[in-house]
Design an enzyme around this catalytic site. Structure first.
Site, PDB file in Angstrom:
ATOM      1  CG  HIS A 198    -110.947 -54.909  44.429  1.00 22.14           C
ATOM      2  ND1 HIS A 198    -111.495 -53.858  43.728  1.00 22.14           N
ATOM      3  CD2 HIS A 198    -109.934 -54.361  45.149  1.00 22.14           C
ATOM      4  CE1 HIS A 198    -110.840 -52.738  44.001  1.00 22.14           C
ATOM      5  NE2 HIS A 198    -109.889 -53.020  44.857  1.00 22.14           N
ATOM      6  CG  HIS A 201    -104.998 -51.821  42.778  1.00 20.64           C
ATOM      7  ND1 HIS A 201    -106.006 -52.417  42.075  1.00 20.64           N
ATOM      8  CD2 HIS A 201    -105.466 -51.634  44.030  1.00 20.64           C
ATOM      9  CE1 HIS A 201    -107.051 -52.587  42.880  1.00 20.64           C
ATOM     10  NE2 HIS A 201    -106.757 -52.126  44.066  1.00 20.64           N
TER      11      HIS A 201
END
Lengths: 284, 131
Positions: free
Chosen positions: A12, A59
């Protein structure tokens, strides 16, 4: 009853999203990568599920160091693409499936996996880049998505074994849902990459391909791989690959069914700092 | 009983574990604050003054001012958080990655195109390079 029809595995990388959003997908650097996903886009169009259960990691976007849930299930009605520091990606809002998500949360927690329930959350590239890779640039995503965030930012992430067992519990949860929904489980992240320190830029093609082989043929053994093997061989961020084992654990062969059918497999280096791996498995 | 940390012997790698996270809490939360445009503006207008609003160590502040990411990581920084400083500076992630390896961005990009950094010789500290 609901059933899991297929699982999808993919990296990703944020730069992939940026390449699409900035209209660079036809450039020589990116062309081979997007070409590798053409069969997957056609497959998803022909096999659009009712719901995608999408395993990914945040993240440092929705979760700072204030709270670090190991497993977090998104139960909201919708999830907005996050502003990761340069404005939100110009992609559709992610529509959730609160009923199925709540059902899975209750079933899985009663099955001994203590999930964190999230009723408000923005989603970052970890979730939207896999959707872009398989759906292109639609006005709306083709179906509702249940985001399932796994901590891989602060060590230790959950073990591969724990992820694999959780995948089995997710399959039991989905198969006990009354409505006859067709559900896909996606596992994302990886493959080999390291984004920090003097060893940044690490790629291990041999490890990645052996991981893909074993993921397809012998996930039970693969789930016993210790963290240190991922970190040493695939880089400090390569340990994201444990998330693929959640999706693999949800396939029916693991519970005594037939081996899945490999629809597509793809590997490419590099996408920015990362090796990109991808596979689609269908329950038969 | 002490915890087993087998990852301490990987070269050029700092695993962001609970110990690093504790050391770097305020440094990383400072980075997180840069997700907001108004904070980015205030930081850019006077970096030192903005940093002084955070209970960070002097070493952490100096490492940020110097944009020395390896020093930030040694002081408890995590790369996903530190990347927000680079974004504030308008730097690409590849620029930041290269800066940690001692390579120019061009050399680093070239290495990635050629298949990335090899694992050979990069598994253990002190390991002999192959070939």
């Amino acid at each position: 009853m609901a059933r899991i029809t297929a699982s999808v595995y993919t990296s990703h990388v944020p730069a992939i999203g940026a390449a699409l959003d900035l209209g660079k997908s036809g450039e020589p650097y990116w062309q081979p990568l997007f070409k590798g996903y053409e069969p997957s886009k056609a497959w998803l169009k022909a096999n659009t599920p009712d719901v995608i259960f999408l395993v990914y990691n945040d993240h440092a976007t929705a979760f700072s160091l204030e709270m670090i849930p190991t497993f977090a299930i998104g139960c909201a009605a919708e999830f907005k693409p996050a502003d990761e520091g340069w404005g939100p990606r110009p992609v559709p809002t992610v529509i959730g499936h609160p009923e199925l998500a709540a059902h899975i949360a209750q079933s899985v927690i009663q099955d001994d996996f203590d999930l964190t329930i999230v009723n408000k959350m923005d989603v970052d590239h970890g979730l939207t880049v896999p959707l872009s890779l398989l759906c292109g640039q639609p006005q709306a995503w083709p179906c509702p998505v249940i985001p399932f965030a796994v901590n891989v930012v602060q060590f230790p992430p959950p073990s591969g074994r724990r992820c694999f067992e959780l995948g089995k519990a997710i399959r039991r949860a989905i198969e006990s849902y009354d409505e006859p929904l067709n559900v896909q489980v996606w596992g994302t992240g990886g493959m080999s990459h390291q984004l920090q320190g003097q060893r940044a830029g690490l790629i291990n093609r041999e490890f990645d391909n052996a991981f893909l082989d074993q993921l397809i043929a012998d996930p039970d053994s693969l789930s016993r791989k210790p963290h240190i093997d991922y970190v040493r061989e695939a880089g400090s961020e390569g340990v994201e690959l444990v998330m693929w084992l959640i999706a693999r654990g949800a396939m029916s062969d693991v519970a005594g069914g037939q081996p899945p059918r490999l629809v597509h497999r793809f590997y490419h280096v590099p996408a920015s700092n990362t090796a990109v791996g991808h596979a689609i498995l269908e329950n038969v | 009983m002490s915890l087993d940390k087998p990852y301490k012997d990987i070269p050029g790698t700092t695993i962001f574990d609970a110990e690093q996270s504790r050391l770097g809490y305020h440094l990383n939360q400072f980075c997180m604050s840069l997700m907001k445009a108004e904070n980015r503006e205030r930081f850019k207008a006077n970096e030192r003054a903005y940093l002084d609003e955070w209970p960070m160590t002097e070493e952490q502040k100096q490492a940020v001012l110097a944009r020395d990411l390896n020093r930030c990581i040694a002081a408890g920084g995590n790369i996903y958080f530190l990347a927000k400083i680079g974004a504030t500076d308008g730097r690409s992630f590849q620029y930041m990655a290269a800066s940690m390896t001692g390579m120019t961005q061009e050399e680093y990009a070239k290495m990635m195109l050629a298949g990335g950094r090899s694992i050979e010789g990069n598994r253990f500290i002190g390991e002999k390079k192959h070939g």
